[in-house]
Design a protein around this motif. Structure first.
Motif, PDB file in Angstrom:
ATOM      1  N   VAL A  32      75.311  18.947  11.774  1.00  0.00           N
ATOM      2  CA  VAL A  32      74.733  19.913  10.843  1.00  0.00           C
ATOM      3  C   VAL A  32      74.035  21.038  11.602  1.00  0.00           C
ATOM      4  N   LEU A  33      73.731  20.829  12.855  1.00  0.00           N
ATOM      5  CA  LEU A  33      73.095  21.848  13.666  1.00  0.00           C
ATOM      6  C   LEU A  33      74.113  22.670  14.458  1.00  0.00           C
ATOM      7  N   GLY A  34      75.388  22.268  14.416  1.00  0.00           N
ATOM      8  CA  GLY A  34      76.406  22.933  15.231  1.00  0.00           C
ATOM      9  C   GLY A  34      76.405  22.351  16.627  1.00  0.00           C
ATOM     10  N   ARG A  35      77.561  22.310  17.257  1.00  0.00           N
ATOM     11  CA  ARG A  35      77.654  21.749  18.611  1.00  0.00           C
ATOM     12  C   ARG A  35      76.980  22.669  19.607  1.00  0.00           C
ATOM     13  N   LYS A  36      76.097  22.086  20.400  1.00  0.00           N
ATOM     14  CA  LYS A  36      75.368  22.834  21.408  1.00  0.00           C
ATOM     15  C   LYS A  36      75.374  22.051  22.709  1.00  0.00           C
ATOM     16  N   ARG A  37      75.028  22.719  23.753  1.00  0.00           N
ATOM     17  CA  ARG A  37      74.908  22.087  25.059  1.00  0.00           C
ATOM     18  C   ARG A  37      73.607  21.289  25.146  1.00  0.00           C
ATOM     19  N   GLU A  38      72.562  21.801  24.518  1.00  0.00           N
ATOM     20  CA  GLU A  38      71.259  21.147  24.550  1.00  0.00           C
ATOM     21  C   GLU A  38      70.634  21.227  23.159  1.00  0.00           C
ATOM     22  N   TYR A  39      69.961  20.156  22.785  1.00  0.00           N
ATOM     23  CA  TYR A  39      69.241  20.098  21.515  1.00  0.00           C
ATOM     24  C   TYR A  39      67.776  19.858  21.825  1.00  0.00           C
ATOM     25  N   ARG A  40      66.913  20.428  21.016  1.00  0.00           N
ATOM     26  CA  ARG A  40      65.480  20.159  21.107  1.00  0.00           C
ATOM     27  C   ARG A  40      65.086  19.485  19.806  1.00  0.00           C
ATOM     28  N   ILE A  41      64.638  18.250  19.945  1.00  0.00           N
ATOM     29  CA  ILE A  41      64.381  17.420  18.771  1.00  0.00           C
ATOM     30  C   ILE A  41      62.960  16.878  18.855  1.00  0.00           C
ATOM     31  N   GLN A  42      62.275  16.905  17.722  1.00  0.00           N
ATOM     32  CA  GLN A  42      60.918  16.365  17.672  1.00  0.00           C
ATOM     33  C   GLN A  42      60.918  15.029  16.943  1.00  0.00           C
ATOM     34  N   PHE A  43      60.092  14.114  17.441  1.00  0.00           N
ATOM     35  CA  PHE A  43      59.883  12.808  16.828  1.00  0.00           C
ATOM     36  C   PHE A  43      58.401  12.668  16.532  1.00  0.00           C
ATOM     37  N   ASN A  44      58.077  12.060  15.394  1.00  0.00           N
ATOM     38  CA  ASN A  44      56.687  11.888  14.976  1.00  0.00           C
ATOM     39  C   ASN A  44      56.374  10.412  14.761  1.00  0.00           C
ATOM     40  N   LYS A  45      55.198  10.013  15.207  1.00  0.00           N
ATOM     41  CA  LYS A  45      54.725   8.660  14.956  1.00  0.00           C
ATOM     42  C   LYS A  45      53.837   8.724  13.711  1.00  0.00           C
ATOM     43  N   GLU A  46      54.230   8.018  12.673  1.00  0.00           N
ATOM     44  CA  GLU A  46      53.523   8.104  11.407  1.00  0.00           C
ATOM     45  C   GLU A  46      52.430   7.043  11.304  1.00  0.00           C
ATOM     46  N   LYS A  47      51.648   7.098  10.242  1.00  0.00           N
ATOM     47  CA  LYS A  47      50.502   6.202  10.064  1.00  0.00           C
ATOM     48  C   LYS A  47      50.880   4.728  10.107  1.00  0.00           C
ATOM     49  N   ASN A  48      52.134   4.412   9.741  1.00  0.00           N
ATOM     50  CA  ASN A  48      52.588   3.023   9.763  1.00  0.00           C
ATOM     51  C   ASN A  48      52.911   2.548  11.181  1.00  0.00           C
ATOM     52  N   GLY A  49      52.760   3.436  12.178  1.00  0.00           N
ATOM     53  CA  GLY A  49      53.013   3.082  13.573  1.00  0.00           C
ATOM     54  C   GLY A  49      54.460   3.224  13.998  1.00  0.00           C
ATOM     55  N   CYS A  50      55.329   3.657  13.092  1.00  0.00           N
ATOM     56  CA  CYS A  50      56.756   3.810  13.392  1.00  0.00           C
ATOM     57  C   CYS A  50      57.086   5.255  13.763  1.00  0.00           C
ATOM     58  N   TRP A  51      58.091   5.390  14.619  1.00  0.00           N
ATOM     59  CA  TRP A  51      58.587   6.702  15.041  1.00  0.00           C
ATOM     60  C   TRP A  51      59.731   7.136  14.134  1.00  0.00           C
ATOM     61  N   TYR A  52      59.740   8.433  13.784  1.00  0.00           N
ATOM     62  CA  TYR A  52      60.798   9.016  12.954  1.00  0.00           C
ATOM     63  C   TYR A  52      61.235  10.339  13.563  1.00  0.00           C
ATOM     64  N   VAL A  53      62.527  10.608  13.485  1.00  0.00           N
ATOM     65  CA  VAL A  53      63.017  11.910  13.913  1.00  0.00           C
ATOM     66  C   VAL A  53      62.578  12.938  12.865  1.00  0.00           C
ATOM     67  N   ASP A  54      62.152  14.089  13.327  1.00  0.00           N
ATOM     68  CA  ASP A  54      61.711  15.170  12.443  1.00  0.00           C
ATOM     69  C   ASP A  54      62.955  15.945  12.001  1.00  0.00           C
ATOM     70  N   PHE A  55      63.444  15.596  10.843  1.00  0.00           N
ATOM     71  CA  PHE A  55      64.681  16.184  10.309  1.00  0.00           C
ATOM     72  C   PHE A  55      64.412  16.562   8.853  1.00  0.00           C
ATOM     73  N   PRO A  56      63.736  17.714   8.630  1.00  0.00           N
ATOM     74  CA  PRO A  56      63.211  18.059   7.307  1.00  0.00           C
ATOM     75  C   PRO A  56      64.246  18.175   6.189  1.00  0.00           C
ATOM     76  N   HIS A  57      65.474  18.476   6.494  1.00  0.00           N
ATOM     77  CA  HIS A  57      66.481  18.661   5.440  1.00  0.00           C
ATOM     78  C   HIS A  57      67.376  17.438   5.262  1.00  0.00           C
ATOM     79  N   TRP A  58      66.925  16.300   5.734  1.00  0.00           N
ATOM     80  CA  TRP A  58      67.684  15.058   5.613  1.00  0.00           C
ATOM     81  C   TRP A  58      67.837  14.729   4.131  1.00  0.00           C
ATOM     82  N   PRO A  59      69.068  14.577   3.636  1.00  0.00           N
ATOM     83  CA  PRO A  59      69.278  14.397   2.193  1.00  0.00           C
ATOM     84  C   PRO A  59      69.137  12.957   1.691  1.00  0.00           C
ATOM     85  N   PHE A  60      68.890  12.000   2.593  1.00  0.00           N
ATOM     86  CA  PHE A  60      68.842  10.596   2.194  1.00  0.00           C
ATOM     87  C   PHE A  60      67.433  10.032   2.399  1.00  0.00           C
TER      88      PHE A  60
END
Length: 129
Positions: free
Chosen positions: A6-34
C-alpha cells in the motif's frame, strides 16, 4: 495474484512502532482497515523492538527488504527461514544482543508485512533511527 504494498515498492521504508499501555508493541499504521490487534508485534518481533527502543515507548526504524544478501553497515540482518502467504514469515536474527538476551535466534512477522512491503523478502535489514 501479486500482492502490492500500500506504500508502493521502495528501497527503504521508515516505520514507527509504539508500545501501548497494555505493554504490547504495535506498528503505527493509521489507515489499517482491519482490527488494531492485527498490528501487534509478537513472537520475537516485540523483543527486537524492546532492544531497539532502548526503553522508549516508540521506535522508528529503517527497513531495507532484499531478495539476496547485501551489506548494510549498522543494520541488523534477518534471513527468512520459512513462510506462507497468510501464515507470516519466520526469520533468523543475526544480532548477538537479541540472541544473548532472549535465548532465541528467530522472530516471526505477520501477514501485515504484505500490506507494508508487498511481499516477504528473503532478507530484511533493520536499524533504529
Amino acid at each position: 495474484m501479486m500482492v502490492r504494498s500500500v506504500l508502493g515498492r521502495k528501497r527503504e521504508y521508515r516505520i514507527q512502532f509504539n508500545k501501548e499501555k497494555n505493554g504490547c508493541w504495535y506498528v503505527d499504521f493509521p489507515h489499517w482497515p482491519f482490527s488494531h490487534d492485527n498490528l501487534a508485534m509478537v513472537s520475537g518481533a516485540d523483543k527486537m523492538l524492546e532492544l531497539l527502543s532502548d526503553g522508549d515507548l516508540f521506535v522508528k526504524v529503517s527497513v531495507i527488504p532484499a531478495n539476496k544478501q547485501e551489506e548494510h553497515k549498522g543494520y541488523i540482518e534477518l534471513e527468512q527461514t520459512e513462510h506462507s502467504l497468510f501464515g507470516g514469515s519466520t526469520y533468523q536474527v543475526k544480532y548477538e544482543p537479541f540472541t544473548k538476551r532472549y535465548k532465541r535466534d528467530s522472530l516471526w512477522i505477520c501477514p501485515v508485512t504484505l500490506f507494508v512491503l508487498g511481499h516477504y523478502p528473503k532478507f530484511i535489514y533493520i536499524k533504529s533511527l
